[in-house]
Design a protein around this motif. Sequence first.
Motif, PDB file in Angstrom:
ATOM      1  N   VAL A 186       0.848  -1.198   0.000  1.00 46.61           N
ATOM      2  CA  VAL A 186       0.000   0.000   0.000  1.00 46.61           C
ATOM      3  C   VAL A 186       0.884   1.249   0.000  1.00 46.61           C
ATOM      4  O   VAL A 186       0.638   2.206  -0.756  1.00 46.61           O
ATOM      5  CB  VAL A 186      -0.957   0.009   1.208  1.00 46.61           C
ATOM      6  N   LEU A 187       1.937   1.246   0.809  1.00 49.48           N
ATOM      7  CA  LEU A 187       2.842   2.387   0.867  1.00 49.48           C
ATOM      8  C   LEU A 187       3.568   2.583  -0.456  1.00 49.48           C
ATOM      9  O   LEU A 187       3.722   3.718  -0.938  1.00 49.48           O
ATOM     10  CB  LEU A 187       3.861   2.201   1.999  1.00 49.48           C
ATOM     11  N   TYR A 188       4.014   1.484  -1.057  1.00 49.63           N
ATOM     12  CA  TYR A 188       4.738   1.594  -2.330  1.00 49.63           C
ATOM     13  C   TYR A 188       3.796   2.057  -3.440  1.00 49.63           C
ATOM     14  O   TYR A 188       4.173   2.888  -4.286  1.00 49.63           O
ATOM     15  CB  TYR A 188       5.378   0.254  -2.693  1.00 49.63           C
ATOM     16  N   MET A 189       2.568   1.548  -3.425  1.00 56.50           N
ATOM     17  CA  MET A 189       1.582   1.967  -4.420  1.00 56.50           C
ATOM     18  C   MET A 189       1.333   3.475  -4.302  1.00 56.50           C
ATOM     19  O   MET A 189       1.211   4.186  -5.303  1.00 56.50           O
ATOM     20  CB  MET A 189       0.278   1.198  -4.216  1.00 56.50           C
ATOM     21  N   ASP A 190       1.260   3.951  -3.073  1.00 56.38           N
ATOM     22  CA  ASP A 190       1.058   5.383  -2.849  1.00 56.38           C
ATOM     23  C   ASP A 190       2.205   6.196  -3.433  1.00 56.38           C
ATOM     24  O   ASP A 190       1.986   7.255  -4.030  1.00 56.38           O
ATOM     25  CB  ASP A 190       0.923   5.662  -1.351  1.00 56.38           C
ATOM     26  N   LYS A 237      -5.543  11.812  -6.989  1.00 56.40           N
ATOM     27  CA  LYS A 237      -5.495  12.323  -5.612  1.00 56.40           C
ATOM     28  C   LYS A 237      -6.482  11.541  -4.743  1.00 56.40           C
ATOM     29  O   LYS A 237      -6.170  11.161  -3.604  1.00 56.40           O
ATOM     30  CB  LYS A 237      -5.835  13.811  -5.615  1.00 56.40           C
ATOM     31  N   ARG A 238      -7.677  11.286  -5.270  1.00 57.63           N
ATOM     32  CA  ARG A 238      -8.648  10.474  -4.517  1.00 57.63           C
ATOM     33  C   ARG A 238      -8.135   9.053  -4.318  1.00 57.63           C
ATOM     34  O   ARG A 238      -8.394   8.434  -3.269  1.00 57.63           O
ATOM     35  CB  ARG A 238      -9.997  10.455  -5.248  1.00 57.63           C
ATOM     36  N   ASP A 239      -7.390   8.541  -5.293  1.00 58.03           N
ATOM     37  CA  ASP A 239      -6.811   7.204  -5.146  1.00 58.03           C
ATOM     38  C   ASP A 239      -5.859   7.154  -3.952  1.00 58.03           C
ATOM     39  O   ASP A 239      -5.840   6.180  -3.193  1.00 58.03           O
ATOM     40  CB  ASP A 239      -6.075   6.795  -6.422  1.00 58.03           C
ATOM     41  N   ARG A 240      -5.073   8.201  -3.792  1.00 61.58           N
ATOM     42  CA  ARG A 240      -4.161   8.242  -2.646  1.00 61.58           C
ATOM     43  C   ARG A 240      -4.934   8.298  -1.327  1.00 61.58           C
ATOM     44  O   ARG A 240      -4.526   7.675  -0.333  1.00 61.58           O
ATOM     45  CB  ARG A 240      -3.239   9.461  -2.731  1.00 61.58           C
ATOM     46  N   LEU A 241      -6.026   9.047  -1.308  1.00 66.75           N
ATOM     47  CA  LEU A 241      -6.841   9.106  -0.098  1.00 66.75           C
ATOM     48  C   LEU A 241      -7.398   7.741   0.263  1.00 66.75           C
ATOM     49  O   LEU A 241      -7.474   7.358   1.436  1.00 66.75           O
ATOM     50  CB  LEU A 241      -7.984  10.110  -0.287  1.00 66.75           C
ATOM     51  N   ARG A 242      -7.790   6.966  -0.764  1.00 61.78           N
ATOM     52  CA  ARG A 242      -8.291   5.613  -0.510  1.00 61.78           C
ATOM     53  C   ARG A 242      -7.190   4.734   0.073  1.00 61.78           C
ATOM     54  O   ARG A 242      -7.425   3.947   1.001  1.00 61.78           O
ATOM     55  CB  ARG A 242      -8.853   5.002  -1.798  1.00 61.78           C
ATOM     56  N   LEU A 243      -5.985   4.851  -0.468  1.00 62.66           N
ATOM     57  CA  LEU A 243      -4.867   4.061   0.047  1.00 62.66           C
ATOM     58  C   LEU A 243      -4.573   4.421   1.503  1.00 62.66           C
ATOM     59  O   LEU A 243      -4.297   3.548   2.334  1.00 62.66           O
ATOM     60  CB  LEU A 243      -3.626   4.275  -0.820  1.00 62.66           C
ATOM     61  N   LYS A 244      -4.644   5.711   1.805  1.00 63.05           N
ATOM     62  CA  LYS A 244      -4.430   6.150   3.186  1.00 63.05           C
ATOM     63  C   LYS A 244      -5.476   5.547   4.116  1.00 63.05           C
ATOM     64  O   LYS A 244      -5.156   5.054   5.206  1.00 63.05           O
ATOM     65  CB  LYS A 244      -4.486   7.678   3.252  1.00 63.05           C
ATOM     66  N   ASP A 245      -6.728   5.570   3.687  1.00 61.74           N
ATOM     67  CA  ASP A 245      -7.809   5.008   4.504  1.00 61.74           C
ATOM     68  C   ASP A 245      -7.589   3.523   4.761  1.00 61.74           C
ATOM     69  O   ASP A 245      -7.786   3.027   5.878  1.00 61.74           O
ATOM     70  CB  ASP A 245      -9.159   5.199   3.812  1.00 61.74           C
ATOM     71  N   ILE A 246      -7.201   2.804   3.709  1.00 65.30           N
ATOM     72  CA  ILE A 246      -6.969   1.363   3.837  1.00 65.30           C
ATOM     73  C   ILE A 246      -5.852   1.104   4.840  1.00 65.30           C
ATOM     74  O   ILE A 246      -5.970   0.242   5.720  1.00 65.30           O
ATOM     75  CB  ILE A 246      -6.620   0.745   2.464  1.00 65.30           C
ATOM     76  N   TYR A 247      -4.755   1.849   4.709  1.00 57.06           N
ATOM     77  CA  TYR A 247      -3.618   1.662   5.616  1.00 57.06           C
ATOM     78  C   TYR A 247      -4.044   1.843   7.064  1.00 57.06           C
ATOM     79  O   TYR A 247      -3.737   1.020   7.928  1.00 57.06           O
ATOM     80  CB  TYR A 247      -2.510   2.651   5.254  1.00 57.06           C
ATOM     81  N   GLN A 248      -4.752   2.924   7.323  1.00 51.91           N
ATOM     82  CA  GLN A 248      -5.129   3.222   8.703  1.00 51.91           C
ATOM     83  C   GLN A 248      -6.114   2.192   9.257  1.00 51.91           C
ATOM     84  O   GLN A 248      -6.043   1.829  10.429  1.00 51.91           O
ATOM     85  CB  GLN A 248      -5.711   4.625   8.776  1.00 51.91           C
ATOM     86  N   ARG A 249      -7.015   1.704   8.412  1.00 49.65           N
ATOM     87  CA  ARG A 249      -8.028   0.753   8.873  1.00 49.65           C
ATOM     88  C   ARG A 249      -7.443  -0.646   9.080  1.00 49.65           C
ATOM     89  O   ARG A 249      -7.882  -1.386   9.955  1.00 49.65           O
ATOM     90  CB  ARG A 249      -9.173   0.721   7.861  1.00 49.65           C
ATOM     91  N   MET A 250      -6.450  -1.009   8.267  1.00 44.34           N
ATOM     92  CA  MET A 250      -5.902  -2.369   8.348  1.00 44.34           C
ATOM     93  C   MET A 250      -4.784  -2.492   9.378  1.00 44.34           C
ATOM     94  O   MET A 250      -4.371  -3.605   9.716  1.00 44.34           O
ATOM     95  CB  MET A 250      -5.342  -2.799   6.988  1.00 44.34           C
ATOM     96  N   GLU A 284     -10.524  -4.292   0.010  1.00 43.14           N
ATOM     97  CA  GLU A 284     -10.439  -2.837  -0.120  1.00 43.14           C
ATOM     98  C   GLU A 284      -9.248  -2.428  -0.983  1.00 43.14           C
ATOM     99  O   GLU A 284      -9.355  -1.511  -1.814  1.00 43.14           O
ATOM    100  CB  GLU A 284     -10.318  -2.188   1.255  1.00 43.14           C
ATOM    101  N   PHE A 285      -8.121  -3.097  -0.799  1.00 42.47           N
ATOM    102  CA  PHE A 285      -6.931  -2.786  -1.594  1.00 42.47           C
ATOM    103  C   PHE A 285      -7.161  -3.134  -3.065  1.00 42.47           C
ATOM    104  O   PHE A 285      -6.812  -2.364  -3.960  1.00 42.47           O
ATOM    105  CB  PHE A 285      -5.723  -3.532  -1.031  1.00 42.47           C
ATOM    106  N   LEU A 286      -7.773  -4.291  -3.312  1.00 37.26           N
ATOM    107  CA  LEU A 286      -8.097  -4.670  -4.685  1.00 37.26           C
ATOM    108  C   LEU A 286      -9.086  -3.682  -5.309  1.00 37.26           C
ATOM    109  O   LEU A 286      -8.992  -3.350  -6.494  1.00 37.26           O
ATOM    110  CB  LEU A 286      -8.669  -6.088  -4.729  1.00 37.26           C
ATOM    111  N   SER A 287     -10.028  -3.216  -4.496  1.00 41.90           N
ATOM    112  CA  SER A 287     -10.981  -2.223  -4.982  1.00 41.90           C
ATOM    113  C   SER A 287     -10.282  -0.905  -5.320  1.00 41.90           C
ATOM    114  O   SER A 287     -10.543  -0.294  -6.366  1.00 41.90           O
ATOM    115  CB  SER A 287     -12.075  -1.978  -3.928  1.00 41.90           C
TER     116      SER A 287
END
Length: 463
Positions: free
Chosen positions: A125-129, A177-190, A237-240
């Motif tokens: 997730v971090l690398y994707m970001d 930019k929204r994609d990055r926000l989704r990645l951030k949300d996933i990181y924090q939730r997981m 969520e990450f796949l989404s």
Amino acid sequence: MAQLWGGRFTKETDQLVYNFNASISFDQKFYKQDIEGSKAHVIMLAKQGILTEEEKNIIIDGLEGILRDVETGIIQISSKYEDIHSFVEATLIERIGEPGKKLHTGRSRNDQVALDMKLYTRLEVLYMDELVKELLEILLKIMEDNTDTFMPGFTHLQKAQPITLAHHMGAYFEMFKRDRLRLKDIYQRMNYCPLGSGALAGTTYPLDRDYSAQLLGFTGPTLNSMDSVSDRDYIIEFLSAMSTIMMHLSRFSEEIIIWNSNEYQFVELDDAYSTGSSIMPQKKNPDIAELVRGKTGRVYGALMSVLTIMKGLPLAYNKDMQEDKELTFDAIDTVKGCLLLFTGMLRTMKFNKAIMAKSAMNGFTNATDAADYLVNHGVAFRDAHSIVGQLVLYCLEKNITLEDMTLEEYKTINPVFDETIYEAISLESCVNKRLTIGAPSKKAMNQVILKHKEYLNKDWQNH
């Protein structure tokens, strides 16, 4: 094929069954995560007095030796082991003897694989970001350089109103930019640690799960052991999120493919990101953009597969969940590859600015501004709309543009027109009088570019 769990069985597993059941061919990707998790587990066991300090040091030295030898090729991860956990534990026992048998104290393969997958996914997730951020930086550079590059904006693939290349690229900036926000949300939730959940019901050993979580950089431990070993939401969520990234890349690719065509000629792709034809020497094909568009379906397939795998599973762990890994690994590799290549293609792409501006002028993209001109001169909007429709029809019959019409021709259709019409319908005027935030004018775009710079300077990865 003696197994670490073989005590209850009186005969060996059939070879075909063993092969079908084994995951070592793909979960060997986890060797670093498995060793990292095992080290944290052992440190916690020693802290709790379940292992002695000497046992802890021997085990950690052994684990670090295995990691070094795998990475230098001294030992190979072999298919004689059922999974990566078995490989690490069995190799450790071979090397250090009796202390190695204590590694698995207070732990199950269920919470172990849950931990490994979380550690691996969290890193990805971090690398994707980082990759999405690199793409945003290229987009922002194009925006800064092209606030005066006029082009047609489209609806229904029909020329609509004039915009700038900066404004068009800004739309994709918002998407990623929204994609990055989704990645951030996933990181924090997981970011909660399943280690210590056992098979499904915890353990009688006095584990310190908060300490284990802290050692591994998690926010804290998970709060239900059954959910801990059966949760794959973060993978879905990450796949989404990756599917949405690919959807954005695919839309962008489609436009580049169109813009690269002979009919448009808006862009020229660098030779390094194009291919030729085996029979037609004139061809320069946008293969990278086409492959990105095609591989989008592959990532969607992984998302749908994991959703389908999980839809009917009772609590807690079920072997079906093993099927999440190959799909997720493939999707991650696909998206990373697409982002890297797309970013390179975009960085080296040349824009034919004169052709873009000419296309905007030839498509009556300034017709709305001609109607606004009439409204500003006291004509009701609906009447103005009709009058400009007559202007367009006249131009089509004469094969000219609104800019080509003489003032006499304008006045013949409606006497309200005067010499100021030409300034009102110029591309520069059409674009730059749209001053509201989010509009394409140079002033509005410069405000947005400044906001984007501030955004990119803030890094959510600093936890």
